[in-house]
Design a protein around this motif. Structure first.
Motif, mmCIF file in Angstrom:
data_model
loop_
_atom_site.group_PDB
_atom_site.id
_atom_site.type_symbol
_atom_site.label_atom_id
_atom_site.label_comp_id
_atom_site.label_asym_id
_atom_site.label_seq_id
_atom_site.Cartn_x
_atom_site.Cartn_y
_atom_site.Cartn_z
ATOM 1 N N ILE A 143 0.837 -1.235 -0.066
ATOM 2 C CA ILE A 143 0.035 -0.053 -0.039
ATOM 3 C C ILE A 143 0.836 1.303 0.117
ATOM 4 N N GLY A 177 9.692 -2.824 10.904
ATOM 5 C CA GLY A 177 8.217 -3.274 10.478
ATOM 6 C C GLY A 177 7.704 -2.298 9.799
ATOM 7 N N GLY A 179 8.227 -1.908 6.297
ATOM 8 C CA GLY A 179 7.878 -2.538 5.073
ATOM 9 C C GLY A 179 9.231 -2.605 4.036
ATOM 10 N N LYS A 180 10.587 -2.267 4.597
ATOM 11 C CA LYS A 180 11.569 -2.282 3.805
ATOM 12 C C LYS A 180 11.686 -3.744 2.960
ATOM 13 N N THR A 181 11.704 -4.644 3.728
ATOM 14 C CA THR A 181 11.944 -6.151 3.254
ATOM 15 C C THR A 181 10.836 -6.294 2.064
ATOM 16 N N HIS A 182 9.687 -6.006 2.457
ATOM 17 C CA HIS A 182 8.445 -6.197 1.470
ATOM 18 C C HIS A 182 8.585 -5.468 0.108
ATOM 19 N N ARG A 336 4.291 -4.638 11.005
ATOM 20 C CA ARG A 336 4.091 -5.948 11.417
ATOM 21 C C ARG A 336 3.261 -5.893 12.640
ATOM 22 N N GLU A 339 -0.571 -6.039 11.511
ATOM 23 C CA GLU A 339 -0.756 -7.234 11.174
ATOM 24 C C GLU A 339 -0.931 -8.402 12.258
HETATM 25 P P1 ADP Z 1 10.843 -4.207 7.764
HETATM 26 O O1 ADP Z 1 11.598 -4.685 6.582
HETATM 27 O O2 ADP Z 1 11.019 -2.669 7.520
HETATM 28 O O3 ADP Z 1 11.225 -4.758 9.020
HETATM 29 P P2 ADP Z 1 8.645 -5.800 6.303
HETATM 30 O O4 ADP Z 1 8.976 -5.440 5.218
HETATM 31 O O5 ADP Z 1 9.018 -6.897 7.061
HETATM 32 O O6 ADP Z 1 9.318 -4.384 7.545
HETATM 33 O O7 ADP Z 1 7.132 -5.341 6.832
HETATM 34 C C1 ADP Z 1 6.484 -5.943 8.060
HETATM 35 C C2 ADP Z 1 5.045 -6.272 7.505
HETATM 36 O O8 ADP Z 1 4.360 -5.452 7.204
HETATM 37 C C3 ADP Z 1 5.275 -7.270 6.417
HETATM 38 O O9 ADP Z 1 4.445 -8.454 6.446
HETATM 39 C C4 ADP Z 1 4.707 -6.271 5.184
HETATM 40 O O10 ADP Z 1 3.966 -7.219 4.166
HETATM 41 C C5 ADP Z 1 3.891 -5.339 5.818
HETATM 42 N N1 ADP Z 1 3.845 -4.419 5.219
HETATM 43 C C6 ADP Z 1 4.773 -3.159 5.358
HETATM 44 N N2 ADP Z 1 4.398 -1.978 4.772
HETATM 45 C C7 ADP Z 1 3.321 -2.358 3.914
HETATM 46 C C8 ADP Z 1 2.649 -1.747 2.859
HETATM 47 N N3 ADP Z 1 3.087 -0.597 2.655
HETATM 48 N N4 ADP Z 1 1.478 -2.280 2.492
HETATM 49 C C9 ADP Z 1 1.164 -3.406 2.790
HETATM 50 N N5 ADP Z 1 1.869 -4.234 3.640
HETATM 51 C C10 ADP Z 1 3.138 -3.718 4.293
#
Ligand code: ADP
Ligand code: MG
Length: 474
Positions: A143, A177, A179-182, A336, A339
């Motif tokens: 998103i 948390g 969304g970097k990895t995502h 995270r 969720e």
């Molecule tokens: P980070 O790597 O920054 O710690 P993650 O990428 O692991 O964070 O994100 C944590 C959770 O939140 C994941 O399950 C991811 O799918 C969800 N998430 C993060 N940003 C978004 C977004 N913009 N839209 C939908 N889901 C997101």
């Protein structure tokens, strides 16, 4: 034994005595002498990385040793077996540093005739890069909001044109948390969708470090480096993990250079901006800054709502609006966790056969948000109402008869009665020691006003919501 092999053998004997056995095995045993002409001994090294490493770490040692063997005019030339991963000559024949080095070793000459296509090197021939991506992390379910717009659009531009934008490397940074990895994996998945012939590799910095440790143990640094050189889009997650890992940084530096020089795409994530990475070599940091650093921030309320809604759709569940608002009001800094709350809400509801409502949400959320254990207090209500009406809190406790203050005071009492389990007497005390009949009178007044005055009605419902929702605010 030919002359050049015995010259090289003698060199090796000297070198062996001067460096640790492991380094010798790793960096000198794989070298093959090729020829000796005009005082120049040509040695073959497996790849450019190898050459750079020797030049960087062993240049003096090599220079000395070769002069011992061949006299003052003695020189060393390199032949690189595998100049780049994709088998193209990259046009530079004078070493990776980009300019001829005028010292006695001479430029690390690459003899173009000897460049072999890496794909016919045994073992590498059938190598396919396993992308190591989670297919669920896509742009579709990411998103967009103000908090991530820059990073997302840079990521999308890269996915359409890997290695060809100025975002190389792309460094996505922000707290855990968010969304970097995502996002960085979404770029990888999108590249695979769009380009069948491009290889993508995702790796966490931790995993990368472990690979290096293993490779050093098994004397296989070369294989590892060669593997990484085959990648078109390299994604390394959580690079802050490399802090103070000098050896790993060094190898990463070389891989980075190789890929960048040959127009491959690099995407990194970090928990802080590159300039603040401590324990990281300056030359790495400066490379991280070559492209674009884009931050990811905590999402605002609307984005949180949109994310939660998207998750619910995907899970095929519905929860009442006030519940999802409650969750989003209270879980602010970590998607995270957002969720997590949703999932445990679903779990609790089905395990205990309870309806998903505000009560259940409060129970669940307590485990996630520590401040939430706090009760709603009359003081807290006074504070919010005072803010809403733009009056000082102590005026609510005092005796001013100004209309605005009177209304704010009566409203606070009404909300205190509805939202706390305090008695009329206790409530009266917090309002400057008023007695319980004053409190009753105030509550009735507000009830009457609500029937006739929509402004009051709206104020009450807005405040009620605010108080319920913002439980963990100071
Ligand atoms: P980070 O790597 O920054 O710690 P993650 O990428 O692991 O964070 O994100 C944590 C959770 O939140 C994941 O399950 C991811 O799918 C969800 N998430 C993060 N940003 C978004 C977004 N913009 N839209 C939908 N889901 C997101
Ligand atoms: Mg992550």
């Amino acid at each position: 034994m030919t002359v050049f092999t015995s010259v090289w053998d003698n060199c090796l004997q000297t070198i062996r005595q001067q460096i640790p056995a492991r380094s010798f095995q790793t960096w000198f045993e794989p070298i093959r002498p090729v020829k000796l002409e005009n005082n120049a001994l040509t040695i073959q090294v497996p790849n450019r990385f190898f050459y750079e490493w020797l030049e960087e770490h062993y240049v003096d040692l090599l220079k000395r040793t070769i002069r011992q063997q061949l006299g003052d005019k003695g020189r060393l030339e390199y032949q690189i077996l595998m100049p780049t991963a994709n088998g193209h000559k990259n046009g530079r024949t004078n070493g990776a540093k980009g300019k001829p080095e005028p010292d006695a070793l001479g430029p690390g000459m690459i003899d173009a005739e000897h460049i072999k296509n890496p794909f016919i090197i045994p073992g590498i021939k059938k190598l396919r890069i396993e992308p190591n991506l989670n297919p669920n992390y896509t742009f579709d379910n990411f998103i967009e909001g103000d908090c991530n717009r820059l990073a997302r659009s840079a990521g999308m531009a890269i996915a359409k044109n890997p290695g060809k934008t100025s975002f190389n490397p792309l460094v996505v940074f922000g707290d855990v948390g968010l969304g970097k990895t995502h996002l960085i994996q979404a770029v990888g998945n999108e590249v695979l969708n769009r380009f069948t012939n491009k290889s993508v590799l995702y790796v966490s910095a931790e995993e990368f470090t472990n690979q290096i440790i293993q490779a050093i143990k098994n004397n296989a640094i070369n294989d590892l480096v060669n593997y990484y050189q085959l990648v078109d889009v390299l994604i390394v997650d959580d690079i802050h993990f490399l802090a103070n890992k000098i050896k790993t940084q060094e190898i990463f530096f070389h891989i980075f250079n190789q890929l960048h020089q040959t127009g491959r795409q690099i995407i990194l994530s970090s928990d802080r901006p590159p300039k603040d990475l401590e324990g990281m070599e300056e030359r790495l940091i400066s490379r991280f800054k070559w492209g674009l650093s884009a931050d990811m921030q905590a999402p605002d309320l609307e984005t949180r709502m949109a994310i939660l809604e998207a998750k619910m759709n995907r899970e095929g569940i519905e929860i009442p609006m006030d519940v999802s608002e409650f969750i989003c009001y209270n879980v602010k800094n970590n998607i995270r966790e957002l969720e997590g709350v949703l999932i445990s809400l679903i779990a609790q509801s089905s395990l205990n056969n309870r309806e998903i409502d505000l009560e259940l949400a409060k129970d669940v959320i307590k485990n996630f948000v520590s401040e939430l254990n706090r009760e709603i207090t009359v003081e807290y209500i006074q504070q919010l109402v005072a803010e809403h009406f733009g009056v000082a809190v102590d005026k609510l406790q005092g005796s001013t008869r100004k209309r605005k203050i009177v209304i704010a005071r009566q409203l606070s009492m009404y909300l205190a009665k509805n939202l706390t389990d305090k008695s009329l007497k206790t409530i009266g005390e917090v309002f400057g020691g008023r007695d319980h009949s004053t409190v009753i009178y105030s509550i009735r007044t507000v009830q009457d006003l609500m029937e006739t005055d929509t402004m009051i009605k709206d104020a009450v419902s807005e405040l009620e919501k605010k108080i319920r929702m913002s439980l963990n605010e100071k």
